[in-house]
Enzyme design. Structure first.
Site, PDB file in Angstrom:
ATOM      1  N   LYS A   1       7.334  -3.930   3.236  1.00  0.00           N
ATOM      2  CA  LYS A   1       8.354  -4.350   2.264  1.00  0.00           C
ATOM      3  C   LYS A   1       9.499  -4.939   3.059  1.00  0.00           C
ATOM      4  O   LYS A   1      10.032  -4.301   3.974  1.00  0.00           O
ATOM      5  CB  LYS A   1       8.844  -3.153   1.438  1.00  0.00           C
ATOM      6  CG  LYS A   1       9.781  -3.557   0.306  1.00  0.00           C
ATOM      7  CD  LYS A   1       9.062  -4.360  -0.768  1.00  0.00           C
ATOM      8  CE  LYS A   1      10.014  -4.839  -1.849  1.00  0.00           C
ATOM      9  NZ  LYS A   1       9.330  -5.537  -2.934  1.00  0.00           N
TER      10      LYS A   1
ATOM     11  N   SER B   1       5.708  -7.828   0.961  1.00  0.00           N
ATOM     12  CA  SER B   1       6.349  -7.997  -0.341  1.00  0.00           C
ATOM     13  C   SER B   1       7.856  -8.023  -0.134  1.00  0.00           C
ATOM     14  O   SER B   1       8.399  -7.151   0.541  1.00  0.00           O
ATOM     15  CB  SER B   1       5.959  -6.850  -1.275  1.00  0.00           C
ATOM     16  OG  SER B   1       6.628  -6.931  -2.516  1.00  0.00           O
TER      17      SER B   1
END
Length: 355
Positions: free
Chosen positions: A159, A229
């Protein structure tokens, strides 16, 4: 080390009822949770605040579950449940540490490692400084998992941050040069640099052969196991490494394949056929719209649609294909596959439980 993976449906980004019920059923212990992956029903773009909302709810939930004690948990929320994708949380637990396991039987089990980078300055996103920091964090997470060979790493979930208008304004005040001043494009640059960091750490790309001009340009350089992401809810990179190790035990294990394009369901089918007696627990995958605008010679309009971002189209397509193959729409499919698998394709991993 003994790791487990369970997935829990969510009625909304703040819905913790499924987690609470799972604890009561003894499916996981809060003090053993090292990471939570989530699919939230926002747009998956810059202004998708369902990700931060879910993280806030999860942090409060675990703080209460642990009687106010701080929980060192990595939260990776991926926005966008287009098509048939079902909102849910994947809870990853780990007990014990890397030790000599069932080495005599040669049986490797699921091993999980976590790490995080320092916070990034806006001008570092999408550049080699991000690549290098992520590479170091991935290497740390591999060691944390007790994995001794890059071949045993089957999925690296990262992330990463993105640029907001406020951060761009602040950088202008310092006369700092940014890789882009388009907040949406910054997501791709951050994802791409993070994926290349994983590729460097795992020996898939030589660091000496990587230049800043390669990021989001040279699609021949990629990781076959990275999934990244981007979100506005963090300023560092959270890294979760999934692999198999002899120093782990338990019924769970993981394997991966690489989808050659968005409709390559055969990649997951091959994994299922490789372990016919095992239970499929979770599917983890990347979704990408081919930058050439074609899939198997046929034109698609994902990149030309001004109403719906191409990452949303791709999630819906890949989610539908993999849900059909695996028989369950409650899977983790993240959009935006820059340097994550070959151009137009992406990694797909499957977590299994030995029966």
């Amino acid at each position: 080390m003994k790791c487990s993976v369970i997935k829990i449906p969510a009625g909304a980004p703040h819905d913790m009822s499924g987690l609470q019920a799972s604890i009561k059923e003894g499916l996981f212990r809060p003090e053993e949770v090292v990471a939570v992956l989530g699919k939230t029903e926002g747009n998956g773009c810059v202004n998708d605040f369902t990700r931060g909302y879910a993280v806030m709810a999860l942090k409060n939930f675990f703080a209460e579950s642990l009687n106010g004690q701080a929980a060192d948990i990595s939260y990776v929320m991926s926005g966008g449940t287009e098509g048939v994708l079902s909102p849910h949380f994947t809870v990853i637990s780990r007990s014990g540490g890397p030790e000599k396991g069932v080495e005599g039987a040669g049986l490797k089990s699921l091993a999980i490692g976590v790490a995080r980078t320092r916070a990034f300055l806006p001008e570092e996103l999408g550049r080699l400084s991000q690549v290098d920091e992520v590479a170091d964090a991935v290497a740390q997470a591999v060691l944390d998992a007790g994995i001794t060979s890059a071949e045993d790493v089957h999925f690296v979930q990262i992330k990463c941050p993105l640029l907001t208008a406020e951060q761009i304004y602040e950088a202008h005040g310092r006369q700092a040069s940014l890789v882009t001043e388009d907040t949406y494009k910054s997501m791709g640059y951050s994802r791409g640099a993070s994926a290349l960091g994983a590729a460097v750490a795992l020996g898939e790309v030589e660091r000496s052969a990587l230049g800043e001009e390669d990021i989001c340009v040279n699609w021949d350089k990629f990781s076959a196991v990275a999934s990244t992401s981007a979100g506005s809810e963090l300023s560092c990179c959270e890294v979760i490494v999934f692999g198999n190790s002899l120093s782990a035990e338990g019924p769970y294990h993981i394997d991966h394949a690489v989808m050659k394009d968005a409709i390559d369901g055969a990649a997951l089918q091959g994994l299922l056929e490789r372990y016919p007696g095992d239970e499929l627990v979770q599917v983890l995958a990347k979704a990408e719209a081919d930058p050439d605008g074609v899939i198997r010679g046929r034109r698609h309009i994902m990149l030309d649609d001004s109403d719906i971002n191409h990452t949303r189209h791709a999630r819906a397509v890949v989610g539908g294909v993999l849900a059909y193959v695996g028989g369950d729409p409650m899977i983790y499919v993240s959009g935006g596959g820059e340097h994550q698998g070959p151009k137009g394709g992406g990694p797909v991993a499957a977590v299994f439980r030995r029966r």
